[in-house]
Design an enzyme around this catalytic site. Structure first.
Site, PDB file in Angstrom:
ATOM      1  CB  SER A 120      54.527  67.767  72.632  1.00  0.00           C
ATOM      2  OG  SER A 120      55.254  66.844  73.421  1.00  0.00           O
TER       3      SER A 120
ATOM      4  CD  GLU B 275      68.672  68.325  84.866  1.00  0.00           C
ATOM      5  OE1 GLU B 275      69.273  68.973  85.730  1.00  0.00           O
ATOM      6  OE2 GLU B 275      67.469  68.543  84.566  1.00  0.00           O
TER       7      GLU B 275
ATOM      8  CB  CYS C  65      61.711  60.742  81.939  1.00  0.00           C
ATOM      9  SG  CYS C  65      61.496  62.208  80.891  1.00  0.00           S
TER      10      CYS C  65
ATOM     11  CB  CYS D 129      58.544  74.466  73.393  1.00  0.00           C
ATOM     12  SG  CYS D 129      58.460  73.347  71.966  1.00  0.00           S
TER      13      CYS D 129
ATOM     14  CB  CYS E  39      65.875  71.570  72.976  1.00  0.00           C
ATOM     15  SG  CYS E  39      64.516  71.111  71.863  1.00  0.00           S
TER      16      CYS E  39
ATOM     17  CB  CYS F 124      56.069  67.434  82.232  1.00  0.00           C
ATOM     18  SG  CYS F 124      55.765  67.739  80.489  1.00  0.00           S
TER      19      CYS F 124
ATOM     20  CB  CYS G 200      59.996  73.367  77.225  1.00  0.00           C
ATOM     21  SG  CYS G 200      61.163  72.018  77.522  1.00  0.00           S
TER      22      CYS G 200
END
Length: 355
Positions: free
Chosen positions: A227, A101, A114, A125, A121, A347, A128
């Site tokens: 981050s 995305e 973005c 985290c 990933c 986010c 997320c």
């Protein structure tokens, strides 16, 4: 990579992986004019051709010959969603069937892409949505570029202006796909690419100290965002497992090294979570970190709810007290309001819902 060897072996390879001199060599070998290489190169990097058939100033015969020798894998837009605030989220399908995305975030002053750097990933985290996904593979540099070029076309079509900024804050950890990210940025900033200024590009990392130092050694020209999201190791470790091997102290050292080598802007990203990192004591710890790094800005970000997460955002009064404390202690702070929440484009929300 040798073009002649590739042709002799009759193996199709991605044409975007060949530079201009190699393409010129190919056209010489087939007895065509060198300027054909430049025409093809412009279609690949400036006009974002999705197939050889798009290259309309080439003969049908030449287009056919190119398709027999080369591959031109391109991202296809699978789904597009438009938020009530004008944000556009696109789900792109890769040549091998994976989904990623990317988001176009328009504002009065700038239009920002973005973009993602990995399919899934590996960092997990806790806050997320992408962190709940398995990492399938890294994106190639041309796939990252293709994302940016496609979003730039969306920006021109929907808002009549080109992208002004690119942020690597989508799916994946950019510094775990180091070579492809840097090569993509090289193409994005090249005069024969999108010709964007590297100062308009920000790479965001969850914090891999040795790779941050590598950015410094490579003297990159783009900006860096960390981050952080918690200002002590215990709390940060609870929400970001990477902190176990990349402590805040190690990151402070790495960021100072990066700045010493590049003098590029560094931003700290800090999502506020209710009753976890939103107290004035947390703010005090953040001030201490800020004073140890040549930080350009602290972005305080509102948390965006994702399925299965235990977190929530603090009330407006708590957020105001937190940011007021930072400002009173001479921290350059900005509250970043989320865009595209109604389409899960904000986010931390990218996760290929509805795939």
């Amino acid at each position: 990579m040798y073009l002649c060897g590739m042709i002799a072996e009759k193996q199709k390879q991605n044409i975007r992986h060949f530079n201009l001199p190699e393409l010129k060599e190919y056209f010489e070998k087939i007895g065509d004019k060198k300027f054909r290489a430049m025409q093809v190169y412009e279609w690949l990097w400036q006009k974002n051709a999705q197939s050889f058939d798009d290259m309309t100033n080439l003969s049908k015969e030449l287009r056919q010959k190119l398709s027999e020798i080369f591959l031109l894998p391109a991202l296809k837009v699978n789904t597009t969603q438009i938020s009530s605030d004008g944000t556009i989220k696109s789900r792109f399908q890769t040549f091998d069937g994976h989904m990623i995305e990317g988001v176009l975030i328009p504002t009065e002053k700038r239009n920002t892409a973005c973009v993602s750097s990995q399919i899934g990933c590996s960092l997990s985290c806790k806050f997320c949505a992408t962190g709940t996904m398995e990492r399938k593979r890294n994106l190639d540099f041309d796939e990252i570029y293709n994302q940016v070029a496609a979003i730039n076309q969306q920006s021109e079509k929907s808002y009549d202006k080109k992208l002004s900024n690119v942020v690597f804050m989508g799916m994946g950890e950019p510094l775990l796909n180091y070579k492809n990210v840097l090569k993509a940025i090289d193409r994005i900033t090249a005069n024969d690419g999108l010709a964007m200024s590297p100062k308009r590009i920000t790479v965001s990392t969850a914090g891999i100290a040795k790779m941050i130092k590598q950015l410094g050694d490579d003297k990159v020209k783009f900006n860096l965002a960390l981050s952080l999201h918690a200002a002590d190791d215990k709390k940060r470790g609870e929400i970001m497992p990477i902190n176990e091997t990349n402590s805040i102290e190690a990151l402070i050292e790495a960021l100072n090294y990066f700045y010493e080598k590049t003098k590029n802007d560094i931003t700290l990203e800090y999502i506020l979570f209710k009753d976890l990192n939103d107290s004035l004591e947390d703010a005090e710890h953040l001030v201490k970190i800020y004073r140890q790094i040549p930080t350009h800005l602290v972005n305080v970000i509102e948390y965006n709810q994702i399925a299965g997460a235990r977190f929530s955002k603090p009330d407006d009064e708590t957020t105001q007290q937190f940011t007021d404390y930072l400002a009173k202690n001479r921290v350059n702070v900005r509250v970043r309001r989320s865009r595209g929440k109604d389409i899960d484009a904000a986010c931390g929300q990218l996760a290929n819902k509805g795939k």
